[in-house]
Design a protein around this motif. Structure first.
Motif, PDB file in Angstrom:
ATOM      1  N   SER A   1      18.534 -11.000  -4.419  1.00  6.71           N
ATOM      2  CA  SER A   1      18.538  -9.567  -4.731  1.00  6.71           C
ATOM      3  C   SER A   1      19.907  -8.972  -4.464  1.00  6.71           C
ATOM      4  O   SER A   1      20.376  -8.112  -5.213  1.00  6.71           O
ATOM      5  CB  SER A   1      17.465  -8.823  -3.939  1.00  6.71           C
TER       6      SER A   1
ATOM      7  N   LEU B   1      11.709  -5.158  -4.388  1.00  4.47           N
ATOM      8  CA  LEU B   1      11.016  -5.983  -5.382  1.00  4.47           C
ATOM      9  C   LEU B   1      10.994  -7.452  -4.958  1.00  4.47           C
ATOM     10  O   LEU B   1       9.944  -8.102  -5.008  1.00  4.47           O
ATOM     11  CB  LEU B   1      11.691  -5.837  -6.745  1.00  4.47           C
ATOM     12  N   PHE B   2      12.115  -7.976  -4.515  1.00  5.43           N
ATOM     13  CA  PHE B   2      12.182  -9.382  -4.132  1.00  5.43           C
ATOM     14  C   PHE B   2      11.398  -9.651  -2.858  1.00  5.43           C
ATOM     15  O   PHE B   2      10.838 -10.719  -2.688  1.00  5.43           O
ATOM     16  CB  PHE B   2      13.634  -9.829  -3.975  1.00  5.43           C
ATOM     17  N   LYS B   3      11.345  -8.690  -1.944  1.00  5.63           N
ATOM     18  CA  LYS B   3      10.553  -8.871  -0.724  1.00  5.63           C
ATOM     19  C   LYS B   3       9.065  -8.912  -1.065  1.00  5.63           C
ATOM     20  O   LYS B   3       8.316  -9.695  -0.493  1.00  5.63           O
ATOM     21  CB  LYS B   3      10.829  -7.751   0.269  1.00  5.63           C
ATOM     22  N   LEU B   4       8.639  -8.110  -2.017  1.00  3.26           N
ATOM     23  CA  LEU B   4       7.237  -8.109  -2.433  1.00  3.26           C
ATOM     24  C   LEU B   4       6.846  -9.396  -3.155  1.00  3.26           C
ATOM     25  O   LEU B   4       5.702  -9.814  -3.101  1.00  3.26           O
ATOM     26  CB  LEU B   4       6.941  -6.901  -3.321  1.00  3.26           C
ATOM     27  N   THR B   5       7.799 -10.017  -3.832  1.00  2.00           N
ATOM     28  CA  THR B   5       7.514 -11.233  -4.592  1.00  2.00           C
ATOM     29  C   THR B   5       7.908 -12.504  -3.841  1.00  2.00           C
ATOM     30  O   THR B   5       7.861 -13.577  -4.400  1.00  2.00           O
ATOM     31  CB  THR B   5       8.229 -11.209  -5.950  1.00  2.00           C
ATOM     32  N   VAL B   6       8.338 -12.399  -2.621  1.00  2.00           N
ATOM     33  CA  VAL B   6       8.701 -13.518  -1.746  1.00  2.00           C
ATOM     34  C   VAL B   6       9.850 -14.354  -2.327  1.00  2.00           C
ATOM     35  O   VAL B   6       9.915 -15.555  -2.123  1.00  2.00           O
ATOM     36  CB  VAL B   6       7.476 -14.395  -1.420  1.00  2.00           C
ATOM     37  N   VAL B   7      10.741 -13.713  -3.046  1.00  2.00           N
ATOM     38  CA  VAL B   7      11.950 -14.365  -3.541  1.00  2.00           C
ATOM     39  C   VAL B   7      13.032 -14.137  -2.483  1.00  2.00           C
ATOM     40  O   VAL B   7      13.083 -13.057  -1.889  1.00  2.00           O
ATOM     41  CB  VAL B   7      12.370 -13.763  -4.902  1.00  2.00           C
TER      42      VAL B   7
END
Length: 97
Positions: free
Chosen positions: A90, A79-85
């Protein structure tokens, strides 16, 4: 589950402190080993992410846990990789959960 636990001010304070630490402290092992390993294991999915990591020049201490821990970290990492966080978040949030 005991609902009194979640309404306790001590629970709220403890959760706040943990979240504050997740978003303000970046431990060196997380930024240099754990997060890069998790990022790589998502980028090049394999049933043996450790072999892929080591063949790419990664260090063996990067993620010294087994499949259960790896699978536990995957949802928030993805999820965080997809949202560039940053993936360090994470990692920390998974530990809090």
């Amino acid at each position: 589950m005991n609902s009194k636990l979640f309404t306790s001010p001590f629970f709220s304070l403890g959760l706040f402190i943990r979240l504050l630490l997740v978003f303000s402290v970046y431990p060196k092992p997380v930024t240099e080993w754990f997060a890069p390993f998790l990022k790589e294991s998502i980028s090049t999915f394999s049933f043996d992410p450790w072999a892929v990591w080591l063949s790419g020049g990664g260090t063996s201490v990067a993620f010294p846990y087994g499949y259960v821990m790896w699978l536990a970290f995957m949802p928030l990492t993805l999820l965080f990789k997809l949202t560039v966080v940053p993936l360090a978040y994470s990692y920390g949030l998974t530990l809090v959960v």
